[in-house]
Write an enzyme that holds these catalytic residues in place. Structure first.
Site, mmCIF file in Angstrom:
data_model
loop_
_atom_site.group_PDB
_atom_site.id
_atom_site.type_symbol
_atom_site.label_atom_id
_atom_site.label_comp_id
_atom_site.label_asym_id
_atom_site.label_seq_id
_atom_site.Cartn_x
_atom_site.Cartn_y
_atom_site.Cartn_z
ATOM 1 N N ASP A 32 23.415 -50.268 17.885
ATOM 2 C CA ASP A 32 23.503 -48.806 17.874
ATOM 3 C C ASP A 32 22.524 -48.245 18.909
ATOM 4 O O ASP A 32 21.399 -48.722 19.048
ATOM 5 C CB ASP A 32 23.167 -48.278 16.472
ATOM 6 C CG ASP A 32 23.578 -46.832 16.301
ATOM 7 O OD1 ASP A 32 24.488 -46.568 15.499
ATOM 8 O OD2 ASP A 32 22.979 -45.938 16.954
ATOM 9 N N ILE A 33 22.976 -47.233 19.642
ATOM 10 C CA ILE A 33 22.169 -46.642 20.710
ATOM 11 C C ILE A 33 20.963 -45.872 20.150
ATOM 12 O O ILE A 33 19.971 -45.662 20.848
ATOM 13 C CB ILE A 33 23.070 -45.716 21.581
ATOM 14 C CG1 ILE A 33 22.546 -45.604 22.988
ATOM 15 C CG2 ILE A 33 23.303 -44.371 20.947
ATOM 16 C CD1 ILE A 33 23.551 -45.001 23.964
ATOM 17 N N ASN A 90 30.526 -44.437 7.264
ATOM 18 C CA ASN A 90 30.670 -42.998 7.062
ATOM 19 C C ASN A 90 32.113 -42.589 7.317
ATOM 20 O O ASN A 90 32.780 -43.152 8.188
ATOM 21 C CB ASN A 90 29.757 -42.242 8.027
ATOM 22 C CG ASN A 90 28.288 -42.559 7.792
ATOM 23 O OD1 ASN A 90 27.867 -42.701 6.654
ATOM 24 N ND2 ASN A 90 27.520 -42.661 8.855
ATOM 25 N N GLU A 98 30.404 -39.363 12.884
ATOM 26 C CA GLU A 98 30.369 -38.735 14.218
ATOM 27 C C GLU A 98 31.463 -39.288 15.120
ATOM 28 O O GLU A 98 32.038 -38.555 15.916
ATOM 29 C CB GLU A 98 29.016 -38.993 14.882
ATOM 30 C CG GLU A 98 27.861 -38.206 14.276
ATOM 31 C CD GLU A 98 26.530 -38.679 14.821
ATOM 32 O OE1 GLU A 98 26.501 -39.325 15.887
ATOM 33 O OE2 GLU A 98 25.516 -38.410 14.155
ATOM 34 N N VAL A 99 31.675 -40.591 15.036
ATOM 35 C CA VAL A 99 32.635 -41.232 15.947
ATOM 36 C C VAL A 99 33.888 -41.619 15.151
ATOM 37 O O VAL A 99 33.815 -42.435 14.211
ATOM 38 C CB VAL A 99 32.016 -42.481 16.618
ATOM 39 C CG1 VAL A 99 33.021 -43.114 17.574
ATOM 40 C CG2 VAL A 99 30.731 -42.120 17.352
ATOM 41 N N HIS A 103 34.021 -47.852 11.716
ATOM 42 C CA HIS A 103 32.924 -48.763 12.035
ATOM 43 C C HIS A 103 32.050 -48.966 10.808
ATOM 44 O O HIS A 103 31.982 -48.109 9.931
ATOM 45 C CB HIS A 103 32.059 -48.238 13.192
ATOM 46 C CG HIS A 103 31.575 -46.828 13.019
ATOM 47 N ND1 HIS A 103 32.388 -45.742 13.257
ATOM 48 C CD2 HIS A 103 30.380 -46.335 12.631
ATOM 49 C CE1 HIS A 103 31.705 -44.631 13.033
ATOM 50 N NE2 HIS A 103 30.480 -44.965 12.639
ATOM 51 N N HIS A 105 28.036 -49.807 9.827
ATOM 52 C CA HIS A 105 26.652 -49.937 10.270
ATOM 53 C C HIS A 105 26.057 -51.114 9.498
ATOM 54 O O HIS A 105 26.190 -51.174 8.270
ATOM 55 C CB HIS A 105 25.836 -48.696 9.914
ATOM 56 C CG HIS A 105 26.293 -47.422 10.555
ATOM 57 N ND1 HIS A 105 25.616 -46.833 11.599
ATOM 58 C CD2 HIS A 105 27.357 -46.612 10.294
ATOM 59 C CE1 HIS A 105 26.239 -45.709 11.948
ATOM 60 N NE2 HIS A 105 27.292 -45.547 11.167
HETATM 61 P P1 AMP Z 1 28.714 -42.372 12.484
HETATM 62 O O1 AMP Z 1 27.844 -41.160 12.256
HETATM 63 O O2 AMP Z 1 28.865 -43.227 11.283
HETATM 64 O O3 AMP Z 1 30.030 -41.986 13.133
HETATM 65 O O4 AMP Z 1 27.907 -43.278 13.501
HETATM 66 C C1 AMP Z 1 28.093 -43.268 14.880
HETATM 67 C C2 AMP Z 1 26.985 -44.099 15.461
HETATM 68 O O5 AMP Z 1 27.332 -44.418 16.786
HETATM 69 C C3 AMP Z 1 25.621 -43.400 15.508
HETATM 70 O O6 AMP Z 1 24.687 -44.177 14.765
HETATM 71 C C4 AMP Z 1 25.282 -43.358 17.006
HETATM 72 O O7 AMP Z 1 23.916 -43.583 17.263
HETATM 73 C C5 AMP Z 1 26.148 -44.489 17.547
HETATM 74 N N1 AMP Z 1 26.540 -44.371 18.939
HETATM 75 C C6 AMP Z 1 27.077 -43.304 19.568
HETATM 76 N N2 AMP Z 1 27.349 -43.587 20.848
HETATM 77 C C7 AMP Z 1 26.986 -44.877 21.033
HETATM 78 C C8 AMP Z 1 27.028 -45.774 22.151
HETATM 79 N N3 AMP Z 1 27.490 -45.395 23.337
HETATM 80 N N4 AMP Z 1 26.572 -47.038 21.988
HETATM 81 C C9 AMP Z 1 26.100 -47.437 20.787
HETATM 82 N N5 AMP Z 1 26.044 -46.650 19.698
HETATM 83 C C10 AMP Z 1 26.475 -45.381 19.820
#
Ligand code: AMP
Length: 116
Positions: A32-33, A90, A98-99, A103, A105
């Site tokens: 994770d970034i 999530n 967010e994405v 996925h 974690h």
């Molecule tokens: P979620 O809130 O469960 O959708 O988590 C999305 C996760 O993706 C967050 O923890 C971000 O820090 C991570 N994230 C977003 N962009 C990137 C990226 N380019 N590379 C790695 N992790 C990312």
């Protein structure tokens, strides 16, 4: 409707880089970034789906089993089975997603604060 321009879809198409931990036919795991623990890995299936619910509902059994077997493989590779870990997925607005590509974690490497 799945958004093919989400950031994880772009990572899968190698349009943007990631810090890869493991990749196989069905899945990709990367750091994770913005890590929330000493070890914070994201695991995504290559199958396009928005969240956990859609993945379980739509993907075939082989894809499901392959993905979760790969989660286990990564747990073994990171050597966190004995010390422990937390897996979170999530979904949607209330889940804080967010994405919009399913996925998990994988958080480990230290004691993870209590949430539930
Ligand atoms: P979620 O809130 O469960 O959708 O988590 C999305 C996760 O993706 C967050 O923890 C971000 O820090 C991570 N994230 C977003 N962009 C990137 C990226 N380019 N590379 C790695 N992790 C990312």
């Amino acid at each position: 409707m799945y958004d093919h321009d989400n950031i994880f879809a772009k990572i899968l198409r190698e349009e943007i880089p990631c810090n890869k931990v493991h990749e196989d036919e069905h899945s990709l795991f990367f750091h994770d970034i913005n890590p929330q623990a000493k070890i914070h890995i994201l695991g995504i299936p290559k199958f396009p789906c928005i969240d956990y619910y859609e993945f379980i509902s739509v993907a075939d059994e082989k894809t499901l089993i392959a993905f979760f077997n790969s989660v286990n493989y990564v747990i073994q590779k990171l050597d966190i089975k004995k010390s422990g870990f937390r897996i979170i997925s999530n979904s949607g607005e209330h889940g804080g997603q967010e994405v919009p590509h399913f996925h998990v974690h994988i958080l480990a490497g230290e004691k993870i604060g209590s949430l539930v």
